[in-house]
Design a protein around this motif. Sequence first.
Motif, PDB file in Angstrom:
ATOM      1  N   ALA A   5       0.819  -1.156   0.082  1.00  0.00           N
ATOM      2  CA  ALA A   5       0.026   0.139   0.112  1.00  0.00           C
ATOM      3  C   ALA A   5       0.808   1.305   0.080  1.00  0.00           C
ATOM      4  CB  ALA A   5      -0.944   0.007   1.165  1.00  0.00           C
ATOM      5  N   LYS A   6       0.471   2.469  -0.517  1.00  0.00           N
ATOM      6  CA  LYS A   6       1.062   3.551  -0.754  1.00  0.00           C
ATOM      7  C   LYS A   6       0.293   4.643   0.547  1.00  0.00           C
ATOM      8  CE  LYS A   6       2.610   3.502  -5.513  1.00  0.00           C
ATOM      9  NZ  LYS A   6       2.629   4.201  -6.724  1.00  0.00           N
ATOM     10  N   ILE A   7       1.428   5.147   1.252  1.00  0.00           N
ATOM     11  CA  ILE A   7       0.894   6.261   2.127  1.00  0.00           C
ATOM     12  C   ILE A   7       1.540   7.422   1.690  1.00  0.00           C
ATOM     13  CG2 ILE A   7       1.232   6.728   4.602  1.00  0.00           C
ATOM     14  CD1 ILE A   7       1.583   3.771   5.413  1.00  0.00           C
ATOM     15  N   LEU A   8       0.845   8.649   1.790  1.00  0.00           N
ATOM     16  CA  LEU A   8       1.178   9.816   1.500  1.00  0.00           C
ATOM     17  C   LEU A   8       1.331  10.734   2.775  1.00  0.00           C
ATOM     18  CD1 LEU A   8       1.576  11.755  -0.857  1.00  0.00           C
ATOM     19  CD2 LEU A   8      -0.873  12.357  -0.909  1.00  0.00           C
ATOM     20  N   LEU A   9       2.743  11.052   2.775  1.00  0.00           N
ATOM     21  CA  LEU A   9       3.135  12.065   3.671  1.00  0.00           C
ATOM     22  C   LEU A   9       3.319  13.526   3.263  1.00  0.00           C
ATOM     23  CD1 LEU A   9       5.976   9.612   4.979  1.00  0.00           C
ATOM     24  CD2 LEU A   9       3.531   9.700   5.680  1.00  0.00           C
ATOM     25  N   VAL A  10       2.596  14.543   3.849  1.00  0.00           N
ATOM     26  CA  VAL A  10       2.750  15.606   3.458  1.00  0.00           C
ATOM     27  C   VAL A  10       3.013  16.677   4.445  1.00  0.00           C
ATOM     28  CG1 VAL A  10       1.230  17.395   2.300  1.00  0.00           C
ATOM     29  CG2 VAL A  10       0.524  14.988   2.051  1.00  0.00           C
ATOM     30  N   ASP A  11       4.136  17.289   4.342  1.00  0.00           N
ATOM     31  CA  ASP A  11       4.757  18.302   5.278  1.00  0.00           C
ATOM     32  C   ASP A  11       5.701  19.192   4.576  1.00  0.00           C
ATOM     33  OD1 ASP A  11       6.081  19.644   7.456  1.00  0.00           O
ATOM     34  OD2 ASP A  11       4.845  18.223   8.675  1.00  0.00           O
ATOM     35  N   ASP A  12       5.887  20.527   4.892  1.00  0.00           N
ATOM     36  CA  ASP A  12       6.714  21.289   4.200  1.00  0.00           C
ATOM     37  C   ASP A  12       8.041  21.117   4.808  1.00  0.00           C
ATOM     38  OD1 ASP A  12       6.809  24.418   5.912  1.00  0.00           O
ATOM     39  OD2 ASP A  12       5.315  22.690   6.503  1.00  0.00           O
ATOM     40  N   ARG A  13       8.296  20.652   5.879  1.00  0.00           N
ATOM     41  CA  ARG A  13       9.480  20.513   6.636  1.00  0.00           C
ATOM     42  C   ARG A  13       9.978  19.224   6.291  1.00  0.00           C
ATOM     43  NH1 ARG A  13      10.147  24.703  10.470  1.00  0.00           N
ATOM     44  NH2 ARG A  13      11.592  23.293  11.605  1.00  0.00           N
ATOM     45  N   PRO A  14      11.343  19.115   5.786  1.00  0.00           N
ATOM     46  CA  PRO A  14      11.913  17.745   5.499  1.00  0.00           C
ATOM     47  C   PRO A  14      12.238  16.969   6.648  1.00  0.00           C
ATOM     48  CG  PRO A  14      12.903  19.535   4.243  1.00  0.00           C
ATOM     49  CD  PRO A  14      11.973  20.330   5.151  1.00  0.00           C
ATOM     50  N   GLU A  15      12.777  17.651   7.746  1.00  0.00           N
ATOM     51  CA  GLU A  15      12.931  16.752   8.968  1.00  0.00           C
ATOM     52  C   GLU A  15      11.856  15.993   9.375  1.00  0.00           C
ATOM     53  OE1 GLU A  15      12.567  21.380  10.201  1.00  0.00           O
ATOM     54  OE2 GLU A  15      13.113  20.197   8.453  1.00  0.00           O
ATOM     55  N   ASN A  16      10.577  16.795   9.333  1.00  0.00           N
ATOM     56  CA  ASN A  16       9.264  16.088   9.834  1.00  0.00           C
ATOM     57  C   ASN A  16       8.891  14.906   8.797  1.00  0.00           C
ATOM     58  OD1 ASN A  16       8.857  17.967  11.907  1.00  0.00           O
ATOM     59  ND2 ASN A  16       7.441  19.225  10.737  1.00  0.00           N
ATOM     60  N   LEU A  17       9.275  15.028   7.518  1.00  0.00           N
ATOM     61  CA  LEU A  17       9.015  13.908   6.525  1.00  0.00           C
ATOM     62  C   LEU A  17       9.796  12.826   6.960  1.00  0.00           C
ATOM     63  CD1 LEU A  17       8.834  15.606   3.201  1.00  0.00           C
ATOM     64  CD2 LEU A  17       6.928  14.776   4.613  1.00  0.00           C
ATOM     65  N   LEU A  18      11.171  13.136   7.178  1.00  0.00           N
ATOM     66  CA  LEU A  18      12.011  12.275   7.586  1.00  0.00           C
ATOM     67  C   LEU A  18      11.743  11.257   8.948  1.00  0.00           C
ATOM     68  CD1 LEU A  18      14.880  10.855   6.795  1.00  0.00           C
ATOM     69  CD2 LEU A  18      15.956  12.453   8.486  1.00  0.00           C
ATOM     70  N   ALA A  19      11.071  12.080   9.901  1.00  0.00           N
ATOM     71  CA  ALA A  19      10.609  11.515  11.272  1.00  0.00           C
ATOM     72  C   ALA A  19       9.603  10.629  11.006  1.00  0.00           C
ATOM     73  CB  ALA A  19      10.302  12.568  12.196  1.00  0.00           C
ATOM     74  N   LEU A  20       8.456  11.005  10.027  1.00  0.00           N
ATOM     75  CA  LEU A  20       7.512  10.114  10.021  1.00  0.00           C
ATOM     76  C   LEU A  20       8.041   8.711   9.103  1.00  0.00           C
ATOM     77  CD1 LEU A  20       5.015  12.706   8.319  1.00  0.00           C
ATOM     78  CD2 LEU A  20       4.645  11.630  10.652  1.00  0.00           C
ATOM     79  N   GLU A  21       8.958   8.902   8.124  1.00  0.00           N
ATOM     80  CA  GLU A  21       9.449   7.697   7.511  1.00  0.00           C
ATOM     81  C   GLU A  21       9.925   6.634   8.388  1.00  0.00           C
ATOM     82  OE1 GLU A  21      10.350   9.568   3.042  1.00  0.00           O
ATOM     83  OE2 GLU A  21      11.952   9.613   4.456  1.00  0.00           O
ATOM     84  N   ALA A  22      10.592   7.296   9.610  1.00  0.00           N
ATOM     85  CA  ALA A  22      11.255   6.616  10.427  1.00  0.00           C
ATOM     86  C   ALA A  22      10.243   5.864  11.336  1.00  0.00           C
ATOM     87  CB  ALA A  22      12.323   7.384  11.366  1.00  0.00           C
ATOM     88  N   ILE A  23       9.251   6.309  11.650  1.00  0.00           N
ATOM     89  CA  ILE A  23       8.226   6.071  12.598  1.00  0.00           C
ATOM     90  C   ILE A  23       7.342   4.767  11.682  1.00  0.00           C
ATOM     91  CG2 ILE A  23       6.013   6.418  13.568  1.00  0.00           C
ATOM     92  CD1 ILE A  23       6.965   9.059  14.260  1.00  0.00           C
TER      93      ILE A  23
END
Length: 226
Positions: A5-23
């Motif tokens: 499945a594909k999960i879309l992560l939407v955030d303007d801050r790269p560090e937040n996207l990186l944190a979501l990917e880690a989680i």
Amino acid sequence: MVQKAKILLVDDRPENLLALEAILSALDQTLVRASSGEEALKALLTDDFAVILLDVQMPGMDGFETAAHIKRRERTRDIPIIFLTAINHGPHHTFRGYAAGAVDYISKPFDPWVLRAKVSVFVELYMKNCQLREQAALLRLQLEGGQSAGGHNNKEPAGLLAELSARLAAVEEQAEALSKQLDDDSADAAAVATAAHLERKLTGLRRALDALEPGTGGPSALPSQK
């Protein structure tokens, strides 16, 4: 093999996207980044997603406006949206999130385990929906083949119908257990919204299956799959 499945992560801050990917990496699904609302809408034009994690505070098109566009499109209106925000403006702000079509509204900093558990619910639902749609399409082909052969293959479609019904019953049982768990853990709007979303999806699948029962018109009675 079942496609991820594909999960879309939407955030303007790269560090937040990186944190979501880690989680969310432990879920072993495909994580797609979008750094703005416009970029998210572009991704939704071509790909199907199990769930969207959408930051509220973004420059330009914010999360609320992005969600409004998503819910207006027929292709994407049913995709679950989980809002993420670093600022808590109180009940009115939260209500605006639910009014925009969110199934959940989480304030940062959030518990990684809780977020991962919530996302996994919608991933599981998405995967079950995909499997059932494929089985329904296969069943329709078998039924049409049986009719064109003069009814000589009636037993095979009946067997497929029974198998499909059993699989759906198993999903319904899992959803019922999930609803009870949500009720036990929390009585807030997020739990209620999640349970209601699951119920609506499964009710639609059950109706599609019931349309294939003898006396309901056969394959022509099965709603088309999007």
